[in-house]
Design an enzyme around this catalytic site. Structure first.
Site, mmCIF file in Angstrom:
data_model
loop_
_atom_site.group_PDB
_atom_site.id
_atom_site.type_symbol
_atom_site.label_atom_id
_atom_site.label_comp_id
_atom_site.label_asym_id
_atom_site.label_seq_id
_atom_site.Cartn_x
_atom_site.Cartn_y
_atom_site.Cartn_z
ATOM 1 C CB THR A 102 77.815 -34.312 33.978
ATOM 2 O OG1 THR A 102 78.236 -33.333 34.950
ATOM 3 C CG2 THR A 102 76.707 -33.722 33.119
ATOM 4 N NE ARG B 195 78.832 -31.355 38.145
ATOM 5 C CZ ARG B 195 78.085 -32.174 38.883
ATOM 6 N NH1 ARG B 195 77.759 -31.826 40.138
ATOM 7 N NH2 ARG B 195 77.658 -33.324 38.397
ATOM 8 C CG LEU C 140 78.796 -34.398 29.096
ATOM 9 C CD1 LEU C 140 77.749 -35.475 28.863
ATOM 10 C CD2 LEU C 140 78.129 -33.118 29.564
ATOM 11 C CG ASP C 141 81.130 -33.060 35.603
ATOM 12 O OD1 ASP C 141 80.300 -33.988 35.644
ATOM 13 O OD2 ASP C 141 80.848 -31.894 35.963
ATOM 14 N NE ARG C 142 84.954 -41.294 38.187
ATOM 15 C CZ ARG C 142 85.918 -41.841 38.928
ATOM 16 N NH1 ARG C 142 86.848 -41.057 39.476
ATOM 17 N NH2 ARG C 142 85.982 -43.143 39.094
#
Length: 417
Positions: A289, A372, A285-287
């Site tokens: 999210t 995204r 999971l990106d920063r």
């Protein structure tokens, strides 16, 4: 009163001898008591005459002969019956002792005559003896002693296999070796159970000669080791660990990695108190999210949940900077072209009770920042992205930034995905 005349009728005349008397006594003759007493004349009837020899007397004693006590005593005459005669040789005696022969004690003792039966005769050689010691041979103490005369080895008395000797069973060496072999596990599985990597990655380490077992470098694929062996990967001792599964509700501002060179906050900082075992995040999971993130030291399960061929479902709650147009939603359903290929989602829809800028997306592909990028291609900017479900696991009852250990049913469900 009217007078009977001639003819014995009412017109007059002398009385008729056939005319019935009006007096009941005259009609029947003599008095009532005398009529009740039978009179036997000629022929033995009431009209007179000599008594009939075939007539049964009125006295019971005369009919049955003798008095009552004498009748009870049987009289056997000719033929052995009660009419007289000599007793019959076939008649059963009234005395039980005479009928059965001898007294009661003597009858209880078996009498073996010819043929070994009770009618007399010599004893039968095939008849079993009533004495247990005679049947089994010798007394009880002698039978218990082992007999070593005929063959070597201990032979149990009464062995149904005849003279086959009894030998104590020895432990089968082949069986013990097979059991020992079954306790061994493959080297790549041993490495994966240590929580360092998956089996496929462990195979690469073995090929490259980075694994040692008891001081010997192993490059053979399929090599098996004992749980007590000393296994090292690049000089580091590996020990199999119990599997653990942790679910984290990830907040914003944390990077999904085990180590960051720039010393930024990572998700490992959030679960460092959950276990002393070394665990790894499943997927990324990106920063910015938030949402469900799974941690485990089960390398095989990690590989299974992240591989696209298993179609692991993920559901996201997307908040856009503006309402999503119906035509753009249809484009998302058909798929958006990207460098990796066509990015297709499984489902996309508006969230009930929310504004048109909030949508739900279900997807199984695991490309980097794929959700995204889909909406950015259509000219939208994502304000917030939250993963509400991963492989059937949800963040229910887990606050943001906290974690919980999965229960047994959830673990079994993950392994069936």
């Amino acid at each position: 009163m009217e007078t009977n005349k001639r003819g014995g009728n009412r017109r007059g005349g002398t009385p008729n001898k056939f005319n019935k008397s009006n007096n009941r006594e005259n009609k029947r003759g003599e008095g009532r008591e005398e009529r009740r007493t039978p009179s036997f004349g000629k022929g033995g009837n009431r009209r007179g005459g000599a008594p009939n020899k075939f007539r049964k007397p009125d006295n019971r004693e005369e009919r049955q002969g003798g008095d009552r006590e004498e009748r009870r005593t049987p009289s056997f005459g000719k033929g052995g019956n009660r009419r007289g005669g000599a007793p019959s040789k076939f008649r059963k005696s009234d005395n039980r002792e005479e009928r059965q022969g001898g007294d009661r004690e003597e009858r209880r003792k078996p009498n073996f005559g010819k043929g070994g039966n009770r009618r007399g005769g010599t004893p039968n050689k095939f008849r079993k003896s009533d004495n247990r010691d005679e049947r089994q041979g010798g007394d009880r103490e002698e039978r218990r002693k082992p007999n070593f005369e005929k063959k070597e080895g201990f032979r149990r008395p009464g062995n149904k296999f005849g003279n086959k000797p009894f030998r104590r069973r020895t432990k089968n060496r082949e069986v013990s070796e097979v059991a020992k072999e079954d306790s061994k596990i493959r080297l790549n599985k041993y490495i994966a159970k240590s929580g360092l990597c998956s089996r496929r990655e462990a195979d690469e380490y073995i090929k490259n000669g980075m694994v040692e077992v008891n001081g010997t470098m192993i490059t053979e694929m399929g090599y098996k080791v004992d749980p007590t062996d000393d296994v090292r990967l690049d000089g580091k001792i590996l020990t199999p660990e119990n599997k653990i599964y942790i679910l984290l509700n990830k907040p914003k501002g944390f990077i999904t990695t085990t180590n960051d060179e720039r010393d930024r906050k990572t998700v490992m900082d959030l679960v460092k108190t959950a276990t002393t075992s070394r665990v790894f995040p499943v997927g990324r999971l990106d920063r910015q999210t938030t949402g469900v993130l799974l941690f485990t030291n089960d390398g095989d399960l990690t590989k299974k949940l992240t591989h696209p061929s298993h179609d692991v479902r993920k559901i996201y709650h997307v908040i856009l900077d503006k309402p999503l147009h119906g035509d753009d939603m249809e484009k998302v359903r058909k798929g958006i072209p990207m460098t990796e290929g066509i990015a297709r989602v499984d489902k996309v829809s508006y969230i009930e009770g929310k504004s048109r800028n909030e949508v739900g997306v279900e997807i199984h592909i695991g490309w980097n920042r794929v959700v995204r990028r889909i909406f950015e291609r259509l000219g939208y900017k994502i304000v917030a992205l939250d993963r509400v479900s991963f492989a059937g696991l949800t963040k229910k009852n887990v606050k943001r930034g906290t974690w919980r250990i999965l229960d047994k049913k959830e673990i079994e469900f993950l392994k069936m995905v």
